[in-house]
Design a protein around this motif. Structure first.
Motif, PDB file in Angstrom:
ATOM      1  N   ARG A  80       4.180 -12.717  21.377  1.00 45.05           N
ATOM      2  CA  ARG A  80       3.841 -12.989  19.981  1.00 45.05           C
ATOM      3  C   ARG A  80       4.128 -14.441  19.587  1.00 45.05           C
ATOM      4  NH1 ARG A  80       1.593  -8.915  20.494  1.00 45.05           N
ATOM      5  NH2 ARG A  80       1.729  -6.958  19.300  1.00 45.05           N
ATOM      6  N   LYS A  81       5.071 -15.072  20.295  1.00 45.99           N
ATOM      7  CA  LYS A  81       5.498 -16.408  19.891  1.00 45.99           C
ATOM      8  C   LYS A  81       4.709 -17.474  20.636  1.00 45.99           C
ATOM      9  CE  LYS A  81       9.748 -19.017  18.962  1.00 45.99           C
ATOM     10  NZ  LYS A  81      11.211 -19.026  19.065  1.00 45.99           N
ATOM     11  N   VAL A  82       4.296 -18.514  19.887  1.00 43.42           N
ATOM     12  CA  VAL A  82       3.580 -19.653  20.474  1.00 43.42           C
ATOM     13  C   VAL A  82       4.258 -20.940  20.005  1.00 43.42           C
ATOM     14  CG1 VAL A  82       1.407 -18.384  20.613  1.00 43.42           C
ATOM     15  CG2 VAL A  82       1.902 -19.746  18.579  1.00 43.42           C
ATOM     16  N   GLU A  83       4.258 -21.954  20.885  1.00 37.02           N
ATOM     17  CA  GLU A  83       4.934 -23.209  20.562  1.00 37.02           C
ATOM     18  C   GLU A  83       4.105 -24.408  21.001  1.00 37.02           C
ATOM     19  OE1 GLU A  83       9.570 -21.622  21.095  1.00 37.02           O
ATOM     20  OE2 GLU A  83       8.700 -23.027  22.562  1.00 37.02           O
ATOM     21  N   LEU A  84       4.115 -25.439  20.161  1.00 31.16           N
ATOM     22  CA  LEU A  84       3.504 -26.726  20.486  1.00 31.16           C
ATOM     23  C   LEU A  84       4.638 -27.735  20.672  1.00 31.16           C
ATOM     24  CD1 LEU A  84       0.618 -26.756  17.843  1.00 31.16           C
ATOM     25  CD2 LEU A  84       0.372 -26.415  20.315  1.00 31.16           C
ATOM     26  N   HIS A  85       4.794 -28.246  21.884  1.00 37.52           N
ATOM     27  CA  HIS A  85       5.853 -29.200  22.195  1.00 37.52           C
ATOM     28  C   HIS A  85       5.240 -30.599  22.204  1.00 37.52           C
ATOM     29  CE1 HIS A  85       8.783 -26.185  24.275  1.00 37.52           C
ATOM     30  NE2 HIS A  85       8.142 -25.629  23.254  1.00 37.52           N
ATOM     31  N   HIS A  86       5.584 -31.410  21.196  1.00 39.69           N
ATOM     32  CA  HIS A  86       5.016 -32.745  21.044  1.00 39.69           C
ATOM     33  C   HIS A  86       5.957 -33.760  21.672  1.00 39.69           C
ATOM     34  CE1 HIS A  86       3.733 -36.389  18.594  1.00 39.69           C
ATOM     35  NE2 HIS A  86       2.613 -35.990  19.150  1.00 39.69           N
ATOM     36  N   LEU A  87       5.552 -34.303  22.823  1.00 38.65           N
ATOM     37  CA  LEU A  87       6.439 -35.185  23.575  1.00 38.65           C
ATOM     38  C   LEU A  87       6.754 -36.500  22.855  1.00 38.65           C
ATOM     39  CD1 LEU A  87       7.522 -34.453  26.515  1.00 38.65           C
ATOM     40  CD2 LEU A  87       5.603 -33.064  25.731  1.00 38.65           C
ATOM     41  N   PRO A  88       5.784 -37.178  22.227  1.00 35.93           N
ATOM     42  CA  PRO A  88       6.119 -38.470  21.599  1.00 35.93           C
ATOM     43  C   PRO A  88       7.177 -38.371  20.506  1.00 35.93           C
ATOM     44  CG  PRO A  88       3.754 -38.284  21.898  1.00 35.93           C
ATOM     45  CD  PRO A  88       4.334 -36.938  22.227  1.00 35.93           C
ATOM     46  N   SER A  89       7.177 -37.297  19.726  1.00 40.75           N
ATOM     47  CA  SER A  89       8.140 -37.165  18.630  1.00 40.75           C
ATOM     48  C   SER A  89       9.335 -36.295  19.002  1.00 40.75           C
ATOM     49  CB  SER A  89       7.457 -36.562  17.396  1.00 40.75           C
ATOM     50  OG  SER A  89       7.048 -35.225  17.657  1.00 40.75           O
ATOM     51  N   GLY A  90       9.230 -35.578  20.116  1.00 43.63           N
ATOM     52  CA  GLY A  90      10.312 -34.684  20.508  1.00 43.63           C
ATOM     53  C   GLY A  90      10.425 -33.443  19.646  1.00 43.63           C
ATOM     54  N   THR A  91       9.371 -33.100  18.901  1.00 38.89           N
ATOM     55  CA  THR A  91       9.406 -31.957  17.999  1.00 38.89           C
ATOM     56  C   THR A  91       8.734 -30.728  18.622  1.00 38.89           C
ATOM     57  OG1 THR A  91       7.344 -32.628  16.926  1.00 38.89           O
ATOM     58  CG2 THR A  91       9.409 -33.441  15.976  1.00 38.89           C
ATOM     59  N   VAL A  92       9.098 -29.565  18.114  1.00 41.71           N
ATOM     60  CA  VAL A  92       8.484 -28.301  18.526  1.00 41.71           C
ATOM     61  C   VAL A  92       7.988 -27.577  17.281  1.00 41.71           C
ATOM     62  CG1 VAL A  92       8.875 -26.024  19.557  1.00 41.71           C
ATOM     63  CG2 VAL A  92       9.926 -28.067  20.585  1.00 41.71           C
ATOM     64  N   ALA A  93       6.702 -27.270  17.259  1.00 43.92           N
ATOM     65  CA  ALA A  93       6.128 -26.466  16.178  1.00 43.92           C
ATOM     66  C   ALA A  93       5.916 -25.060  16.722  1.00 43.92           C
ATOM     67  CB  ALA A  93       4.811 -27.070  15.711  1.00 43.92           C
ATOM     68  N   GLU A  94       6.486 -24.079  16.057  1.00 46.26           N
ATOM     69  CA  GLU A  94       6.403 -22.713  16.576  1.00 46.26           C
ATOM     70  C   GLU A  94       5.892 -21.761  15.509  1.00 46.26           C
ATOM     71  OE1 GLU A  94      10.759 -20.813  16.023  1.00 46.26           O
ATOM     72  OE2 GLU A  94      10.646 -22.370  17.572  1.00 46.26           O
ATOM     73  N   ALA A  95       5.329 -20.656  15.978  1.00 45.16           N
ATOM     74  CA  ALA A  95       4.859 -19.604  15.087  1.00 45.16           C
ATOM     75  C   ALA A  95       4.963 -18.276  15.821  1.00 45.16           C
ATOM     76  CB  ALA A  95       3.411 -19.852  14.660  1.00 45.16           C
ATOM     77  N   THR A  96       5.235 -17.231  15.064  1.00 44.42           N
ATOM     78  CA  THR A  96       5.286 -15.892  15.632  1.00 44.42           C
ATOM     79  C   THR A  96       4.158 -15.067  15.023  1.00 44.42           C
ATOM     80  OG1 THR A  96       7.688 -16.022  15.915  1.00 44.42           O
ATOM     81  CG2 THR A  96       6.686 -13.825  15.952  1.00 44.42           C
TER      82      THR A  96
END
Length: 287
Positions: free
Chosen positions: A199-215
């Motif tokens: 159910r969980k998906v994540e976008l790992h953005h390397l330049p900013s070091g951020t993770v956007a996630e959604a369930t």
């Protein structure tokens, strides 16, 4: 007297299942002509040369994939940076100096990623191909086959998590993660292929070091599947009509906009050439 006794046999033809991938659906939704040029026209029409941002993304993906081929104890920031250098390519950059600048930046990105994320556990899949017959309506026969290659599939607890690496100019947010049809399709296909909840998906953005996630919920995944099915049906109808002799430009019209500036098929599309001036091959790099 039944129809069988009269010598007639009537068989219900099974519905042909259309194979769909996130990339194909997104291409058709953005520009049907680009879909035709990419997937139907043979020989493939002339394309642009390589784009620096695509080269950069591929190099980062390849380095992180290779990182999981080494034993967990050796998955260090230094090893990640070394793998980035091993996989580096200069295609699409303005010159050697620009390529060197981004190689140094990308080495920092992957090193910091490894430093701040636990990479000691082996994923269930790295660039794993997943495929599954589905129907947006539960309990009904499959109406399409969704398939694609996920960057990474983790197992956390008893559930799967879809991880997608990003190297673009802008850091994605939760809304983008939730709204990504590709991630939703990977989640559905992974759950059915690997037989574990996803159910969980994540976008790992390397330049900013951020993770956007959604369930996701079953309802949100169902909405994504409905949208995929609608696009898939449009693709099937246009393709079948083209095969029957239909007009390619009518069935697969161009949708000119500013994105035509960096379309791969710009050299083969007059409408795209008129829509926007050609972009330089390095203009979409993350600043």
């Amino acid at each position: 007297m039944g129809v069988e006794q009269l010598g007639f046999e009537f068989a219900v033809q099974p519905r042909r299942l259309t194979k769909v991938s996130p990339a194909r659906l997104a291409t058709f939704a953005d520009c049907p002509r680009r879909y035709r040029l990419a997937y139907l026209d043979r020989p493939t029409p002339q394309r642009t040369g390589p784009w620096a941002h695509s080269t950069l993304g591929a190099v980062v993906h390849n380095a992180l994939r290779a990182l999981f081929d080494v034993p967990p104890a050796r998955r260090t920031p230094e090893r990640a940076a070394a793998l980035l250098s091993e996989h580096w390519q200069d295609a699409g950059f303005a010159d050697a100096d620009q390529a060197a600048t981004y190689r140094a930046r990308a080495k920092e990105w992957v090193a910091e990623y490894v430093e701040h994320h636990d990479v000691t556990s082996d994923p269930v899949g790295i660039e794993r191909w997943v495929s599954a017959p589905v129907n947006p309506e539960p309990g009904r026969p499959a109406s399409m086959i969704i398939e694609g290659r996920a960057d990474r599939i983790d197992q956390r607890g008893g559930e799967l998590v879809i991880v997608d690496y990003k190297t673009g100019r802008r850091a994605p947010d939760e809304h983008e993660a939730r709204g990504s049809q590709a991630l939703a399709m990977y989640a559905v296909a992974a759950e059915r292929t690997l037989r574990r909840p996803c159910r969980k998906v994540e976008l790992h953005h390397l330049p900013s070091g951020t993770v956007a996630e959604a369930t996701h919920t079953p309802e949100s995944l169902q909405r994504h599947l409905h949208r995929a099915e609608e696009t898939a049906e449009d693709v099937r109808l246009a393709t079948d009509t083209l095969d029957a002799g239909g007009d390619a430009d009518v069935l697969f019209p161009a949708r000119p906009d500013r994105r035509c500036a960096w379309c791969d098929f710009r050299p083969s599309c007059e409408a795209g050439q008129q829509a926007a001036p050609a972009a330089k091959s390095w203009e979409l790099l993350a600043p």
